[in-house]
Scaffold this motif. Structure first.
Motif, short mmCIF file in Angstrom:
data_model
loop_
_atom_site.label_atom_id
_atom_site.label_comp_id
_atom_site.label_asym_id
_atom_site.label_seq_id
_atom_site.Cartn_x
_atom_site.Cartn_y
_atom_site.Cartn_z
N ALA A 41 1.03 -1.81 0.37
CA ALA A 41 -0.29 -0.01 -0.09
C ALA A 41 0.61 1.09 0.01
CB ALA A 41 -0.80 0.07 1.36
N SER A 42 2.18 1.18 0.71
CA SER A 42 2.89 2.38 1.12
C SER A 42 3.69 2.21 -0.81
CB SER A 42 3.81 2.07 1.50
OG SER A 42 3.03 1.58 3.17
N LEU A 43 4.29 1.46 -0.67
CA LEU A 43 5.00 1.85 -2.89
C LEU A 43 3.90 2.71 -3.29
CD1 LEU A 43 6.65 -1.51 -2.00
CD2 LEU A 43 8.25 1.24 -1.97
N LEU A 44 2.69 1.38 -3.23
CA LEU A 44 1.04 1.99 -4.39
C LEU A 44 1.40 3.80 -4.36
CD1 LEU A 44 -0.93 -0.79 -4.59
CD2 LEU A 44 0.54 -0.31 -6.03
N ALA A 45 0.84 4.41 -3.10
CA ALA A 45 1.31 5.39 -2.92
C ALA A 45 2.00 6.66 -3.51
CB ALA A 45 0.52 5.47 -1.18
N GLN A 46 3.43 6.19 -2.86
CA GLN A 46 4.36 6.74 -3.53
C GLN A 46 4.78 6.97 -4.47
OE1 GLN A 46 6.43 4.94 0.54
NE2 GLN A 46 6.85 6.84 1.09
N ASN A 47 5.08 5.62 -5.27
CA ASN A 47 5.41 5.75 -6.78
C ASN A 47 4.07 5.75 -7.65
OD1 ASN A 47 6.57 4.72 -5.58
ND2 ASN A 47 6.49 2.57 -6.40
N VAL A 48 2.99 5.76 -7.18
CA VAL A 48 1.62 6.30 -7.75
C VAL A 48 2.10 8.28 -8.23
CG1 VAL A 48 0.18 6.81 -6.86
CG2 VAL A 48 -0.52 6.67 -9.09
N GLN A 56 4.09 9.85 -8.00
CA GLN A 56 5.33 10.09 -8.96
C GLN A 56 5.66 9.73 -9.94
OE1 GLN A 56 9.90 7.03 -7.68
NE2 GLN A 56 10.59 9.07 -8.50
N ARG A 57 4.77 8.71 -10.38
CA ARG A 57 4.84 8.11 -11.59
C ARG A 57 4.00 9.29 -12.20
NH1 ARG A 57 5.66 5.10 -15.76
NH2 ARG A 57 4.33 4.96 -17.47
N ALA A 58 2.63 10.28 -11.61
CA ALA A 58 1.80 10.55 -11.91
C ALA A 58 2.23 12.24 -11.59
CB ALA A 58 0.46 10.28 -11.90
N GLY A 59 3.60 12.39 -11.37
CA GLY A 59 3.60 14.14 -10.80
C GLY A 59 2.86 14.86 -9.97
N SER A 60 1.65 13.83 -9.44
CA SER A 60 0.86 14.72 -8.49
C SER A 60 1.24 14.83 -7.27
CB SER A 60 -0.40 13.90 -8.56
OG SER A 60 -0.33 12.70 -7.43
N ASP A 61 0.32 16.01 -6.25
CA ASP A 61 0.88 15.77 -5.13
C ASP A 61 0.97 15.54 -4.06
OD1 ASP A 61 1.61 19.27 -5.12
OD2 ASP A 61 -0.96 18.96 -6.46
N ILE A 62 -0.49 14.36 -4.46
CA ILE A 62 -0.79 13.24 -3.74
C ILE A 62 -0.94 12.14 -3.84
CG2 ILE A 62 -3.31 12.59 -2.02
CD1 ILE A 62 -3.28 15.28 -1.63
N TYR A 95 -5.77 -2.52 2.78
CA TYR A 95 -4.44 -1.52 3.39
C TYR A 95 -4.54 0.02 2.25
CZ TYR A 95 -2.46 -4.90 6.63
OH TYR A 95 -1.87 -5.90 7.32
N ILE A 96 -5.21 1.25 3.12
CA ILE A 96 -5.15 2.15 2.58
C ILE A 96 -3.94 3.39 2.40
CG2 ILE A 96 -6.33 3.88 1.69
CD1 ILE A 96 -8.68 3.15 2.45
N GLY A 97 -3.22 3.36 1.41
CA GLY A 97 -1.60 4.71 2.02
C GLY A 97 -2.25 5.53 1.08
N ILE A 98 -1.28 6.87 1.77
CA ILE A 98 -1.49 8.07 1.35
C ILE A 98 -0.69 8.88 1.43
CG2 ILE A 98 -2.64 10.21 1.57
CD1 ILE A 98 -5.16 9.56 3.16
N SER A 99 0.03 9.19 0.28
CA SER A 99 1.95 9.89 0.24
C SER A 99 0.79 11.44 0.03
CB SER A 99 2.25 8.57 -0.92
OG SER A 99 3.23 9.85 -1.12
N TRP A 100 2.33 12.23 0.74
CA TRP A 100 1.79 13.86 0.27
C TRP A 100 3.54 14.17 1.19
CZ3 TRP A 100 -2.18 17.21 2.60
CH2 TRP A 100 -2.05 18.38 2.09
N GLY A 101 4.02 14.83 -0.60
CA GLY A 101 5.16 15.10 -0.36
C GLY A 101 5.91 13.41 1.09
N LYS A 102 6.85 14.44 1.49
CA LYS A 102 7.21 13.32 2.87
C LYS A 102 6.77 12.90 3.49
CE LYS A 102 11.55 15.40 2.21
NZ LYS A 102 12.37 16.44 3.11
N HIS A 103 5.11 13.63 4.04
CA HIS A 103 4.19 12.62 4.68
C HIS A 103 4.02 11.37 3.66
CE1 HIS A 103 0.61 12.13 7.29
NE2 HIS A 103 0.01 11.53 6.05
N LEU A 104 3.53 10.55 4.97
CA LEU A 104 3.04 8.89 4.40
C LEU A 104 2.54 8.32 5.55
CD1 LEU A 104 2.75 6.66 1.97
CD2 LEU A 104 4.87 5.93 3.80
N GLU A 105 0.84 8.00 5.39
CA GLU A 105 0.70 6.92 6.11
C GLU A 105 0.17 6.31 5.75
OE1 GLU A 105 -1.90 10.56 6.88
OE2 GLU A 105 -4.14 9.80 6.67
#
Lengths: 420, 420
Positions: A334-341, A343-349, A372-382
């Motif tokens: 879940a973490s990797l999906l949130a972070q990598n998507v 990055q790949r999309a060039g989106s904030d979240i 599992y639900i991951g949310i990534s926002w810059g350095k923040h990850l939950e």
């Protein structure tokens, strides 16, 4: 003043046709402060109509009964006869009604109406005929003691047309229903909200009640009464609502919009943020809900439905080794999906979802409904872990409710922190 | 056997929430040949509940009364008390029910339920508790003379869950309504179907009628009567249905499954085919519908929600030059999306969708509702152009209906061609 609605039609009782008439009439009545105490549906069955109408006219508190449907020209339309029998009145032929029927029939079909339309000119003795300008069947109004009984056709456009007759007869009703705005909250349970609201509600004027409506992951709340509050009571009610809004502002999404996806979209738009999604078990439902909002293309960049392990690796760089070590349904994925998507999309979240929607695929360690639900926002990850219950589509929907709730909570807290 | 449904909730009487429970229950009852004679809606008002329930239990012809709603833990939930008072029974606290409530509450919220949940363990004396597996409130069944009164929660998923308790209790009802199986067709319009069916329906026995129900891109059709047909009538009816099935077999998806996505899934599974999707305007709805089907992971490989032009280029190799020349909403882009998604996912079939869901984004040349759907299967490529009308979510849904219809038609024709 309270009202009742009786809708007649086998097509309604057998779900062939969805009701819109009762809904329309209840809304119009509510606008005038009139609560519809009873809404009844019966098929075109004479005995059922008689029983239902008899029940309603015996209720003292009702001043208005609207009967709709079954006034057509065919054999199965028996409302006229059933009403006359219930009220022990003769049906009389109204030449004036027949003239009107001929006129409107001719204007629509360019020919004389057949004989069976003649029964539409029959009206219970002493009733006031209500002319129909959008169809052939006239309606009628019967005054029975202190009750007004309107009998009108069931075609939705005709119901809308007949409303003005009803409206005219209830110009200054004693209000029987009062309701505040509806507060919609997320990321809180019904009983938790109820217990946290106790302190706010002790001062509620008597007769004014709270309503809690749980809607799969949302709670709707409002105050209502079966009468009009006094001015000082109304003031108190507004004060209580304001303190509740203040107290729960980070979970109160209805101050932004009607639905969670709209509220999240509103916050993203306001703060010029963009988002992308990577979904496994929800299979595109989250992207679909986000893109249900008009204008969402300004903040929604793209979405991936990474259903197979290979697609998680190909599209979002989740190493197959990680999937094999921790499982596809895991905090790590879940973490990797949130972070990598993001990055790949060039989106904030970025949002990453993985879980087991069922009914198959569960195990003792990882049962159906584990998400599992991951949310990534810059350095923040939950990452949030849930255990849902129910059917496959229920689990999918609940998952997106929680994803949107957590997004809302995160965005609204950040905005509040920024002193906005 | 006839039934009645009583739905309780101020939110229903005030149109805050649309009914789906009465509709669901009526359908389930109809499937068993049981006509719902009375459907009633009342607010959370004790006197109204008592009056309505008293009316229903006095009706001799009713053997089954289902009461739904108002079993929550909050103050406005008074169904329990109203039912007990109507039937003159005491409410008793059931320790076993409280245990179940604690368990399900804990499994959802990871903590003990608050005190106010305790009232959900109160049940009228002599009633049979019905355990709830999808929410906290248990339901109960009361036998009153020859009537069975079911009292169940009002949350739609819970109503669906509780149906099996009702089902178990009405194993051999005397039919009050007759209805054939429902034939569901796709890729054909209502009036076209109706005119094509005329020849089949001239021999219909008297009293048995055809019903046509258009459901956004699907047509449902069945034959019905308010009585049980005689054996020879039934035979005739079955013959007519069979010839209709034969005539429309390539468009008749209900012989495979209940929904279009299930029917398409069934055909994919049978023929060991796989699929992948690339969606622009539908924003993931097609992937979501395909993955609503249990077991879809065997044939659904992955999906892309290529909302931005950049994502169409990045993920599915649609050259930006093509997008600039023909527009993102074009036959060319739909074709490339379909072909490239199949290639990238390594699936047999690829679907590409691009269109304008609105309300913004339309132009004179490319108005809101314009949609292209491409389907690629090996060397076969087809692109369909549609002009839909309505709200954003309507256009999204209609688009997926047509995509699934065309997939069904393609798959069923191929299978029929292969002599299967």
């Amino acid at each position: 003043m309270r009202a009742a609605i009786l809708c007649i039609g086998t097509e309604l009782s057998t779900n062939l046709v969805k009701d819109s008439n009762a809904e329309f009439l209840r809304n119009k009545l509510l606008d005038k402060g009139i609560l519809t105490e009873y809404t009844m549906f019966v098929p075109d069955d004479k005995e059922a109509i008689i029983q239902a109408l008899r029940f309603l006219i015996q209720k003292e508190e009702l001043r208005l009964v609207v009967v709709s449907g079954g006034l057509g020209p065919t054999e199965d339309d028996i409302t006229r006869e059933a009403v006359a029998e219930t009220l022990k009145r003769e049906l009389v032929f109204l030449p004036q009604a027949w003239e009107e029927i001929r006129k409107i029939y001719f204007s629509i079909r360019k020919k004389e109406p057949p004989e069976n339309n003649k029964k539409q000119a029959l009206i219970p003795q002493g009733a006031l005929m209500l002319q129909n300008r959008v169809g052939t069947a006239p309606g009628f109004l019967i005054q029975e003691g202190d009750k007004k009984i309107f009998v009108i056709p069931g075609v939705p456009q005709e119901v809308e047309f007949f409303w003005h007759y009803i409206d005219e007869q209830i110009s200054n009703p004693q209000p029987s229903f009062f309701k505040t705005e509806t507060l919609k909250l997320c990321a809180i349970g019904e009983s938790e909200l109820a217990s946290q609201l106790q302190d706010f509600l002790v001062d509620l004027p008597s007769g004014i009640s709270p309503a809690f409506i749980p809607r799969s992951g949302e709670i709707w709340f409002y105050l209502y009464a079966f009468r009009n509050p006094l001015p000082e009571e109304n003031q108190k009610v507004q004060q209580i609502l304001e303190s509740i809004k203040q107290r729960f502002k980070d979970r109160l999404f209805s101050t932004y919009a009607d639905t969670l996806e709209e509220a999240v979209g509103q916050l993203l738009r306001e703060h010029r943020l963009t988002i992308a999604t990577a979904e496994s078990c929800t299979g595109g439902l989250l992207a679909n809900r986000i893109t249900n909002v008009p204008g969402s293309s300004t903040y929604f960049k793209r979405g991936y439905v990474v259903y197979s392990n290979q697609s998680k690796a190909d599209d979002l760089n989740v190493p197959l080794a990680v999937i094999h070590r921790h499982g596809a349904v895991s905090e790590e994925v879940a973490s990797l999906l949130a972070q990598n998507v993001a990055q790949r999309a060039g989106s904030d979240i970025g949002v990453g979802i993985t879980g087991i929607a069922g009914p198959g695929g569960g195990s003792e360690l990882k049962p159906v409904g584990l998400v599992y639900i991951g949310i990534s926002w810059g350095k923040h990850l939950e990452v949030h872990r849930y255990q849902f219950h129910g059917a496959r589509t229920t689990i999918k929907f609940r998952t997106t409710q929680e994803a949107l709730s957590q997004l809302f909570l995160l965005l609204s807290k950040r905005c509040l922190d920024n002193g906005e």
